[in-house]
Scaffold this motif. Structure first.
Motif, PDB file in Angstrom:
ATOM      1  N   ALA A 233       0.819  -1.219   0.000  1.00 13.95           N
ATOM      2  CA  ALA A 233       0.000   0.000   0.000  1.00 13.95           C
ATOM      3  C   ALA A 233       0.850   1.266   0.000  1.00 13.95           C
ATOM      4  O   ALA A 233       0.389   2.325  -0.451  1.00 13.95           O
ATOM      5  N   THR A 234       2.065   1.176   0.518  1.00 14.01           N
ATOM      6  CA  THR A 234       2.933   2.355   0.591  1.00 14.01           C
ATOM      7  C   THR A 234       4.025   2.336  -0.470  1.00 14.01           C
ATOM      8  O   THR A 234       4.878   3.221  -0.490  1.00 14.01           O
ATOM      9  N   ARG A 235       4.017   1.327  -1.346  1.00 11.78           N
ATOM     10  CA  ARG A 235       4.970   1.342  -2.457  1.00 11.78           C
ATOM     11  C   ARG A 235       4.635   2.553  -3.329  1.00 11.78           C
ATOM     12  O   ARG A 235       3.481   2.851  -3.574  1.00 11.78           O
ATOM     13  N   ASP A 236       5.643   3.251  -3.796  1.00 13.25           N
ATOM     14  CA  ASP A 236       5.436   4.529  -4.487  1.00 13.25           C
ATOM     15  C   ASP A 236       4.745   5.522  -3.548  1.00 13.25           C
ATOM     16  O   ASP A 236       3.820   6.249  -3.930  1.00 13.25           O
ATOM     17  N   SER A 237       5.220   5.553  -2.301  1.00 14.07           N
ATOM     18  CA  SER A 237       4.645   6.418  -1.268  1.00 14.07           C
ATOM     19  C   SER A 237       4.559   7.872  -1.723  1.00 14.07           C
ATOM     20  O   SER A 237       5.495   8.426  -2.292  1.00 14.07           O
ATOM     21  N   PHE A 238       3.399   8.492  -1.455  1.00 16.06           N
ATOM     22  CA  PHE A 238       3.283   9.929  -1.697  1.00 16.06           C
ATOM     23  C   PHE A 238       3.711  10.649  -0.414  1.00 16.06           C
ATOM     24  O   PHE A 238       2.918  11.262   0.286  1.00 16.06           O
ATOM     25  N   TRP A 239       5.015  10.553  -0.132  1.00  7.67           N
ATOM     26  CA  TRP A 239       5.595  11.054   1.110  1.00  7.67           C
ATOM     27  C   TRP A 239       5.559  12.583   1.161  1.00  7.67           C
ATOM     28  O   TRP A 239       5.378  13.258   0.135  1.00  7.67           O
ATOM     29  N   CYS A 240       5.780  13.088   2.348  1.00  9.85           N
ATOM     30  CA  CYS A 240       5.899  14.535   2.553  1.00  9.85           C
ATOM     31  C   CYS A 240       7.003  14.797   3.570  1.00  9.85           C
ATOM     32  O   CYS A 240       7.076  14.107   4.595  1.00  9.85           O
ATOM     33  N   LEU A 241       7.855  15.772   3.283  1.00  6.45           N
ATOM     34  CA  LEU A 241       8.865  16.248   4.225  1.00  6.45           C
ATOM     35  C   LEU A 241       8.574  17.713   4.504  1.00  6.45           C
ATOM     36  O   LEU A 241       8.488  18.524   3.576  1.00  6.45           O
ATOM     37  N   ARG A 242       8.408  18.037   5.784  1.00  9.58           N
ATOM     38  CA  ARG A 242       8.143  19.423   6.182  1.00  9.58           C
ATOM     39  C   ARG A 242       9.312  19.923   7.022  1.00  9.58           C
ATOM     40  O   ARG A 242       9.751  19.250   7.953  1.00  9.58           O
ATOM     41  N   VAL A 243       9.801  21.091   6.681  1.00  7.36           N
ATOM     42  CA  VAL A 243      10.839  21.752   7.465  1.00  7.36           C
ATOM     43  C   VAL A 243      10.151  22.917   8.168  1.00  7.36           C
ATOM     44  O   VAL A 243       9.763  23.897   7.533  1.00  7.36           O
ATOM     45  N   LEU A 244       9.955  22.772   9.480  1.00 11.10           N
ATOM     46  CA  LEU A 244       9.152  23.723  10.237  1.00 11.10           C
ATOM     47  C   LEU A 244      10.036  24.591  11.118  1.00 11.10           C
ATOM     48  O   LEU A 244      10.950  24.097  11.784  1.00 11.10           O
ATOM     49  N   GLY A 245       9.753  25.870  11.124  1.00 12.84           N
ATOM     50  CA  GLY A 245      10.466  26.814  11.973  1.00 12.84           C
ATOM     51  C   GLY A 245       9.499  27.488  12.918  1.00 12.84           C
ATOM     52  O   GLY A 245       8.491  28.062  12.484  1.00 12.84           O
ATOM     53  N   TYR A 246       9.784  27.400  14.213  1.00 13.64           N
ATOM     54  CA  TYR A 246       8.912  27.977  15.240  1.00 13.64           C
ATOM     55  C   TYR A 246       9.617  29.162  15.901  1.00 13.64           C
ATOM     56  O   TYR A 246      10.457  28.978  16.780  1.00 13.64           O
ATOM     57  N   PRO A 247       9.294  30.386  15.484  1.00 19.27           N
ATOM     58  CA  PRO A 247       9.866  31.542  16.185  1.00 19.27           C
ATOM     59  C   PRO A 247       9.252  31.668  17.570  1.00 19.27           C
ATOM     60  O   PRO A 247       8.172  31.117  17.826  1.00 19.27           O
ATOM     61  N   PRO A 248       9.935  32.363  18.469  1.00 17.41           N
ATOM     62  CA  PRO A 248       9.335  32.571  19.793  1.00 17.41           C
ATOM     63  C   PRO A 248       7.987  33.278  19.665  1.00 17.41           C
ATOM     64  O   PRO A 248       7.799  34.129  18.796  1.00 17.41           O
ATOM     65  N   LEU A 249       7.057  32.902  20.500  1.00 12.93           N
ATOM     66  CA  LEU A 249       5.766  33.588  20.504  1.00 12.93           C
ATOM     67  C   LEU A 249       5.944  35.036  20.930  1.00 12.93           C
ATOM     68  O   LEU A 249       6.805  35.345  21.766  1.00 12.93           O
ATOM     69  N   PRO A 250       5.152  35.945  20.379  1.00 12.28           N
ATOM     70  CA  PRO A 250       5.177  37.327  20.883  1.00 12.28           C
ATOM     71  C   PRO A 250       4.878  37.342  22.374  1.00 12.28           C
ATOM     72  O   PRO A 250       4.103  36.506  22.865  1.00 12.28           O
ATOM     73  N   PRO A 251       5.458  38.276  23.108  1.00 11.98           N
ATOM     74  CA  PRO A 251       5.286  38.293  24.572  1.00 11.98           C
ATOM     75  C   PRO A 251       3.834  38.236  25.017  1.00 11.98           C
ATOM     76  O   PRO A 251       3.508  37.583  26.007  1.00 11.98           O
ATOM     77  N   ALA A 252       2.942  38.878  24.281  1.00 17.83           N
ATOM     78  CA  ALA A 252       1.542  38.925  24.700  1.00 17.83           C
ATOM     79  C   ALA A 252       0.878  37.566  24.652  1.00 17.83           C
ATOM     80  O   ALA A 252      -0.166  37.352  25.287  1.00 17.83           O
ATOM     81  N   PHE A 253       1.479  36.621  23.920  1.00 15.14           N
ATOM     82  CA  PHE A 253       0.854  35.316  23.749  1.00 15.14           C
ATOM     83  C   PHE A 253       1.611  34.199  24.441  1.00 15.14           C
ATOM     84  O   PHE A 253       1.368  33.024  24.190  1.00 15.14           O
ATOM     85  N   ARG A 254       2.524  34.534  25.309  1.00 12.32           N
ATOM     86  CA  ARG A 254       3.270  33.507  26.030  1.00 12.32           C
ATOM     87  C   ARG A 254       2.593  33.205  27.357  1.00 12.32           C
ATOM     88  O   ARG A 254       2.008  34.081  27.996  1.00 12.32           O
ATOM     89  N   LYS A 255       2.707  31.951  27.765  1.00 12.63           N
ATOM     90  CA  LYS A 255       2.212  31.583  29.076  1.00 12.63           C
ATOM     91  C   LYS A 255       3.070  32.235  30.154  1.00 12.63           C
ATOM     92  O   LYS A 255       4.287  32.346  30.009  1.00 12.63           O
ATOM     93  N   LYS A 256       2.404  32.652  31.206  1.00  9.90           N
ATOM     94  CA  LYS A 256       3.127  33.209  32.345  1.00  9.90           C
ATOM     95  C   LYS A 256       3.729  32.072  33.167  1.00  9.90           C
ATOM     96  O   LYS A 256       3.260  30.944  33.137  1.00  9.90           O
TER      97      LYS A 256
END
Length: 389
Positions: A233-256
């Motif tokens: 079922a996975t032969r000829d896989s329609f794979w996906c590679l994601r390169v994700l970048g997570y910048p720091p959340l803005p101060p107003a949206f950070r947990k205290k």
């Protein structure tokens, strides 16, 4: 793994997949980690790829003792907790770090914006756009997905693949109106860092072999009548590679400090709660602790040299819910820039998925074509979002 995990930290089972895969001198392929090394062989898109040896036992009686150990551990892990560490995969640690390093360069180099813009994701039919491949900026409106993304997929290339896909769509003209051309483009590599163009295809080729090994072991783990079913079922896989970048959340949206994470507060997350679309997710991430969070509140932590793995929606469908595609999200509350590179090993595009007989399935059961499921997820997530450039 820590023997005494912090409160909320998830101690995952460890699955050693080495009984199902080995490599011809896996550490000797220097080109992946040093792009100045000359290539000795060419394959596919031009990158040099090592050869994996994938033992293929035909029945459970042919399993070796070490394979039986892997199979038993995998059966337990996919049912609970649904996440596990994968070791023994043979992907060189130097290559894993190189993949992360190139992702970090792409996102954080002082002159990173022009290379990003040059491969910005575009709608279908707009220049090179196919609605999915390329770079996607942080969307300041959708604060429940506070991250950048660079997406690569298996390409629909070659006369036979293109003809088969066109015939598939022509026979079903009313299934997905308005998304013609989605996912039908070519992968886009930035001008900088240039090494991505060589390193990432090699990395994908290796992980496709690892994915085949895990899916073969899973066929035995779930005691399928045909242990090679998932491999087919996975032969000829329609794979996906994601390169994700997570910048720091803005101060107003950070947990205290001392404030608990609220499962209903979707304004505070790097990636909102979701399950994965396909078969198998192999997560490579930097050493940022506690960022990946399961729906039950537990947080798997990075383990050097191991992948954090979970199953996806299609395995849940095949097993009628016996194995669950676990809901998870990303919470990045640190000050640094987090890099994550998940690889999704998926079915072939047109595979039909329904509950298997081993799990009570019949021909009357509902079915889903993987392509339809994938398009529905993409169409409902970022395909209709704004395009920055």
């Amino acid at each position: 793994m820590s023997e005494s995990p912090d409160r909320g930290q998830l101690s995952l089972p460890v699955i050693d997949i080495s009984p199902f895969i080995s490599w011809d001198s896996p550490e000797s392929d220097d080109h992946a980690t040093n792009p100045d090394t000359p290539k000795e062989t060419e394959h596919g898109n031009g990158a040099a790829h090592p050869q994996a040896r994938l033992p293929k036992p035909t029945t459970a009686a042919h399993l070796t003792p070490t394979q039986r150990t892997t199979v038993a551990a995998l059966r337990a892990a996919v049912q609970h907790p649904g996440f596990f560490y994968l070791t023994g995969h043979g992907v060189p640690c130097a290559l894993m770090q190189r993949v992360l390093s190139l992702g970090r360069q792409f996102y954080t180099a002082p002159d990173s914006l022009p290379p990003k813009r040059s491969i910005a994701r575009r709608p279908c039919g707009d220049r090179y756009g196919d609605g999915a491949r390329g770079w996607q900026d942080v969307d300041a409106v959708a604060r429940n997905d506070w991250h950048e993304a660079l997406d690569f997929y298996a390409e629909i290339a070659g006369a036979e693949q293109v003809a088969a896909h066109r015939a598939f769509k022509a026979a079903r003209p009313d299934v997905w109106p308005g998304v013609d051309g989605l996912l039908e483009g070519r992968n886009l590599y930035p001008p900088r860092p240039a090494a991505m163009r060589d390193v990432y295809p090699d990395y994908v080729a290796r992980l496709c072999s690892v994915g085949e090994a895990v899916m073969r072991a899973l066929g035995f783990a779930l005691e399928l009548r045909d242990p090679e079913f998932f491999v087919g079922a996975t032969r000829d896989s329609f794979w996906c590679l994601r390169v994700l970048g997570y910048p720091p959340l803005p101060p107003a949206f950070r947990k205290k400090e001392g404030e608990d994470d609220d499962e209903e507060d979707e304004e505070m997350v790097g990636c909102g709660a979701h399950s994965d679309y396909g078969c198998l997710t192999m997560l490579l991430t930097d050493d940022t602790p506690g960022a990946l969070k399961k729906s039950n509140g537990s947080t798997p932590t990075p383990s050097p040299g191991a992948y954090v793995v979970n199953i996806g929606d299609m395995v849940e469908q095949w097993t009628g819910g016996w194995a669950t595609s676990t809901v998870h999200k990303v919470l990045h509350h640190g000050d640094g820039y987090r890099i994550s590179v998940p690889f999704f090993y998926e079915p072939a595009k047109h595979v039909v998925v329904r509950r298997l007989p081993e799990f009570g399935g019949t021909e009357a059961d509902p079915e889903v074509r993987y392509w339809d499921h994938l398009v529905s997820k993409i169409d409902g997530s970022f395909f209709r979002k704004r395009t920055t450039w």
